[in-house]
Design an enzyme around this catalytic site. Structure first.
Site, mmCIF file in Angstrom:
data_model
loop_
_atom_site.group_PDB
_atom_site.id
_atom_site.type_symbol
_atom_site.label_atom_id
_atom_site.label_comp_id
_atom_site.label_asym_id
_atom_site.label_seq_id
_atom_site.Cartn_x
_atom_site.Cartn_y
_atom_site.Cartn_z
ATOM 1 N N ARG A 278 21.578 -1.035 6.095
ATOM 2 C CA ARG A 278 20.281 -0.197 6.678
ATOM 3 C C ARG A 278 20.401 1.228 5.909
ATOM 4 O O ARG A 278 19.260 1.929 5.983
ATOM 5 C CB ARG A 278 20.162 -0.186 8.079
ATOM 6 C CG ARG A 278 19.045 0.557 8.522
ATOM 7 C CD ARG A 278 18.386 0.416 10.070
ATOM 8 N NE ARG A 278 19.616 0.681 10.952
ATOM 9 C CZ ARG A 278 19.900 1.794 11.603
ATOM 10 N NH1 ARG A 278 19.321 2.879 11.387
ATOM 11 N NH2 ARG A 278 20.996 1.653 12.416
ATOM 12 N N ASP B 15 -0.030 9.093 -4.623
ATOM 13 C CA ASP B 15 -0.097 7.650 -4.777
ATOM 14 C C ASP B 15 -0.383 7.247 -6.007
ATOM 15 O O ASP B 15 -1.534 7.227 -6.551
ATOM 16 C CB ASP B 15 -0.968 7.005 -3.592
ATOM 17 C CG ASP B 15 -0.910 5.507 -3.591
ATOM 18 O OD1 ASP B 15 -0.376 4.916 -4.578
ATOM 19 O OD2 ASP B 15 -1.254 4.789 -2.652
ATOM 20 N N LYS C 41 2.858 -3.963 -6.296
ATOM 21 C CA LYS C 41 1.968 -4.271 -7.333
ATOM 22 C C LYS C 41 2.678 -4.248 -8.750
ATOM 23 O O LYS C 41 3.337 -5.140 -9.038
ATOM 24 C CB LYS C 41 0.931 -3.140 -7.141
ATOM 25 C CG LYS C 41 0.574 -2.699 -5.760
ATOM 26 C CD LYS C 41 -0.073 -4.112 -5.152
ATOM 27 C CE LYS C 41 -1.091 -3.749 -3.808
ATOM 28 N NZ LYS C 41 -0.170 -3.186 -2.652
ATOM 29 N N TYR D 201 -6.859 4.648 -0.403
ATOM 30 C CA TYR D 201 -6.444 3.380 0.091
ATOM 31 C C TYR D 201 -6.710 3.353 1.659
ATOM 32 O O TYR D 201 -6.202 4.200 2.516
ATOM 33 C CB TYR D 201 -5.107 3.038 -0.307
ATOM 34 C CG TYR D 201 -4.503 1.859 0.656
ATOM 35 C CD1 TYR D 201 -5.227 0.567 0.162
ATOM 36 C CD2 TYR D 201 -3.251 1.830 1.266
ATOM 37 C CE1 TYR D 201 -4.735 -0.555 0.789
ATOM 38 C CE2 TYR D 201 -3.021 0.597 1.922
ATOM 39 C CZ TYR D 201 -3.517 -0.662 1.632
ATOM 40 O OH TYR D 201 -3.001 -1.472 2.217
#
Length: 393
Positions: free
Chosen positions: A59, A184, A209, A112
């Site tokens: 983690r 972004d 993506k 977005y």
């Protein structure tokens, strides 16, 4: 004397832990382990106090992830990079690391949908004040930054309208006011656009993506200077938004072909956009690679390629958009983007679902818009599919 045999449960758990030789793998292995072994308390102390390159817990960090983060840092010309379990995980972690109750975040209204809802529906509950500004307002960024503004979040090309903003001017305005700029870069990818080189503080992407490129990994990433990335890393540890090692391995493999894939995405999308531009059945096509696009000259200044996303509008008419959408044969009806296969989506049903009429207008989104993620197929086959789907619309 023969070694004393242990019980079968003990043997099965520990028998494969050593004696494997000294392999030198060509590719970074998947370190599919939650925790890492130390030889002594002193080694743990050295790790805790920053005197060790060992790992403690996945983690916090994992060698497979660190390998991919190095790739991403090189790709973005950045000092540091982090990967996350999703693009939204990256977005939330960045915002929570750099904002406190009472801080204002300025965000493009054309953004977005997930980012908009995260700010307005969730983070606003905790005293973070979002303020959404239009593309016209972002064209004069010095005027949108207020005394309480701590961070500005924006994207270009914008999802799904493909509008572009002046990245360098916005970054410079933020730098002059001590505001953290976060960009972004999902739609362009670092092959087509280098936001850090344009002055942006932090570059975020949905690794789901183009970076992965095969529609089989969910992930996110951020790159930037070490001083700004470090608090995000600490926040990632607390939130647990780190990427899984198997996903990181697939992402690292996908990155190796990114330049080749982006070149084909660019070429195919340009051809598709030019087809739409010639077709009278299409009301308007949105693609910065077209000379007639309102942002073409700006895109040429800050991008080396125009990307694989094309949006077109059937005169704002939802029924026409649905008619075309349902007639597609080769292009798949699916959300997301950036994979080798071409996908179509209706923004009002996917990325901008749940937006009010006012929010849709602010984002420049109509009910007649169709967004195409242009893949790597033979472009003549894509155009034939779009032509037949348009039919008599």
């Amino acid at each position: 004397m023969a070694p004393q045999m242990k019980g079968p449960a003990t043997e099965l758990i520990h028998a494969g832990e050593s004696g494997l030789g000294e392999p030198v793998p060509l590719t970074t292995p998947i370190y599919q382990t939650t925790t890492f072994v130390f030889e002594s308390a002193q080694e743990v102390l050295d790790y805790n106090e920053g005197r060790s390159n060992k790992y403690l817990y996945s983690r916090y960090a994992n060698p497979t992830l660190v390998s991919v983060e190095r790739q991403l840092a090189v790709l973005d010309r950045a000092e540091a990079a982090l990967v996350f379990s999703s693009g939204m995980g990256a977005t939330a972690t960045i915002l929570m690391a750099h904002l406190r109750a009472g801080d204002e975040v300025v965000c493009g209204a054309a953004v977005y949908g997930g980012t908009l809802h995260l700010l307005s529906d969730l983070l606003a509950r905790y005293g973070i004040a979002p303020r959404f500004v239009s593309l016209q307002e972002l064209a004069d960024p010095e005027r949108v930054l207020g005394p309480a503004t701590k961070l500005l979040w924006f994207e270009s090309p914008v999802n799904p309208t493909m509008r572009c903003v002046d990245v360098r001017r916005i970054a410079e305005a933020c730098r002059a006011r001590g505001v953290v700029s976060v960009f972004d870069n999902t739609f362009a990818s670092p092959i087509n656009q280098q936001p850090l080189s344009l002055g942006v503080d932090l570059a975020m992407q949905s690794a789901t993506k183009y970076l992965n490129g095969h529609s089989d990994v969910t992930g996110g990433c951020v790159t930037g200077g070490s001083a700004l990335v470090h608090p995000i890393e600490l926040t990632r540890r607390l939130l647990g938004t780190i990427m899984d090692p198997q996903a990181a391995y697939a992402l690292g493999r996908g990155l190796k072909t990114l330049p080749l894939r982006i070149a084909r995405h660019n070429a195919n999308a340009q051809a598709v956009a030019e087809f739409f531009g010639r077709d009278r059945r299409v009301g308007r096509v949105h693609y910065p690679g077209l000379p007639a696009d309102p942002d073409h000259e700006m895109a040429r200044r800050q991008m080396s390629g125009f990307g694989g996303m094309v949006t077109f509008d059937l005169d704002g008419q939802y029924d026409r958009a649905v008619h075309l959408f349902d007639r597609l044969k080769l292009i798949k009806r699916a959300a997301s983007l950036g994979g080798v296969e071409s996908l179509a989506s209706l923004p009002v049903l996917t990325s901008h679902w749940g937006h009010t009429g006012e929010q849709l207008r602010a984002a420049g989104v109509t009910r007649g818009m169709v967004r195409i993620s242009v893949g790597l197929e033979d472009v003549k086959d894509l155009i034939e599919d779009l032509d037949q789907a348009l039919g008599d619309t």
